[in-house]
Each structure stands twice: as structure tokens, then as C-alpha cells.
Motif scaffolding. Sequence first.
Motif, PDB file in Angstrom:
ATOM      1  N   VAL A   1      99.660   2.413  68.163  1.00  0.00           N
ATOM      2  CA  VAL A   1      99.344   2.307  65.696  1.00  0.00           C
ATOM      3  C   VAL A   1     100.685   2.359  65.461  1.00  0.00           C
ATOM      4  N   LEU A   2     101.004   2.200  64.501  1.00  0.00           N
ATOM      5  CA  LEU A   2     101.390   2.220  63.500  1.00  0.00           C
ATOM      6  C   LEU A   2     101.431   4.017  62.979  1.00  0.00           C
ATOM      7  N   VAL A   3     102.835   4.004  62.606  1.00  0.00           N
ATOM      8  CA  VAL A   3     102.502   5.515  62.600  1.00  0.00           C
ATOM      9  C   VAL A   3     103.479   5.670  60.541  1.00  0.00           C
ATOM     10  N   ALA A   4     102.960   5.005  59.581  1.00  0.00           N
ATOM     11  CA  ALA A   4     104.023   5.371  58.137  1.00  0.00           C
ATOM     12  C   ALA A   4     103.593   6.352  57.263  1.00  0.00           C
ATOM     13  N   THR A   5     104.537   6.632  56.720  1.00  0.00           N
ATOM     14  CA  THR A   5     104.267   8.011  56.277  1.00  0.00           C
ATOM     15  C   THR A   5     105.894   7.942  55.292  1.00  0.00           C
ATOM     16  N   ARG A   6     106.306   9.271  54.820  1.00  0.00           N
ATOM     17  CA  ARG A   6     107.279   8.814  53.738  1.00  0.00           C
ATOM     18  C   ARG A   6     108.038   9.649  53.983  1.00  0.00           C
ATOM     19  N   CYS A   7     109.824  10.369  54.565  1.00  0.00           N
ATOM     20  CA  CYS A   7     110.156  11.514  54.363  1.00  0.00           C
ATOM     21  C   CYS A   7     110.472  12.487  53.255  1.00  0.00           C
ATOM     22  N   PRO A   8     109.756  14.071  52.676  1.00  0.00           N
ATOM     23  CA  PRO A   8     109.685  14.531  51.988  1.00  0.00           C
ATOM     24  C   PRO A   8     111.409  14.435  51.178  1.00  0.00           C
ATOM     25  N   GLY A   9     112.236  14.172  52.236  1.00  0.00           N
ATOM     26  CA  GLY A   9     113.541  14.948  51.791  1.00  0.00           C
ATOM     27  C   GLY A   9     114.131  14.019  51.030  1.00  0.00           C
TER      28      GLY A   9
END
Length: 214
Positions: free
Chosen positions: A108-116
Motif C-alpha cells: 500500500v501507499l501510506v500518504a500523510t503530512r508531517c505535523p512539524g
Amino acid sequence: MSSDDDLAWDEDVRLAVYRAFSSRGRPPTAPELADAAHGSLAVAKQALHRMADPRWLWLDDREHVALAAPFAAVPLGFAVMGEHTMWWGGCAWDSFAIPHLVEGEPEVLVATRCPGCGEPSALVVRRDKPPQGSHVAYFPAAPHLLAEDRRKQRLYCSESCVDSPGPTLGLEPLWELAKDWYAGCLEPGYRMRGPAAAKEYFVAKGQAGAFRSG
């Protein structure tokens, strides 16, 4: 109606929830829930309320399933994309667990955004080996205390982006812990691990020292 009947319906409803999420990326419809409870949606909703637990099963204000860990029905910061299905992951840990649960989606491709720093990231998470990179998963408390808000269990670009106290894990140990955590949840008889069983699991995985006791 006996307590044995209650437990039987609970398990049928739980399986309907998990199998709908795994196959379609969303919770079961009202008719599907009713079918799981011998034709009664009211009985199915009673079962959901009996099973509701902040560690793994959340209901929203309309009694809809919002999360059946590791699957979420609402965006919580992680999109998990397989070849055939897309899921919302409950947290970094949950997102890494999904390819180990869904038989037809070994990658799978796990996409997210760094909270920092706010940078987007996409990691290929495979069933046979962990992803590589400098990312770290942040936990606001010891991961075995799974009643913590999953929305805070995020994936950062690197240690330098983490500005809050709490345990962190690199990609390889995160993958190693996630891959067996929900094993069996799509089958009858599954039970979510409590804190004591979770600590035993961490010891078996060689990660006992990575977490504060919380």
C-alpha cells in the motif's frame, strides 16, 4: 434474551464491521448490520454500544462506526491506498498494519503530512519488508495505552520535526510492531489486547525498552 445471545450477536456484528472495512474501505451499511444481528438494526446498534471502546471501536453521534482499528471511516491524517481499495488509517501504527491484514493488498501507499514542517510524504509499505527513510512515528504516551487520541499518533519527517515529549519509533520498528498487532481481527474470536498483553507483545518484539510506562 440471554447474555450468550448478546455475545453471539456482538461477534457477528464485529465481523460485519471489520469485513466491510477490509473489503471496501468503509463500514457496513445499515442493512448489512441488521443482517449480522439476525435482521434487527436495533440489536446491531446495541451490540456496537456494548463493544464501543476508545482503544479500538469508536461510534459517532449518529451511532455510526467512525473507527474499527486499524480502519477509520473518517480522515485522521493517513490515506492508505492499495491497488483496489483506499482506506483511512487511524494513525501511523494502524496505517502500517493494513497491508498485513488485507489478503489481496500486500503493498500500500501510506500518504500523510508531517505535523512539524508540513511536508507531505508517501511511503510504500509492503507486507514482506519495512519501508526505508528517516521518518519517525510519534506517540503522545506509551503505545500500549491505546485509549490515547489516535490523531496525535503521527508520522514526522525526522526526529528534528518532533517538538513534543513522548516516545518515537523509526520506520522499521514501527513496521515490526504493526504487522502482527491486529492479527486475527478479521476472524471469529478476536480480542483486542489490553495493556498487560500489549507489554508482553512488545517484549516478544524486542521493543520493551522503547516505551515509557505511562
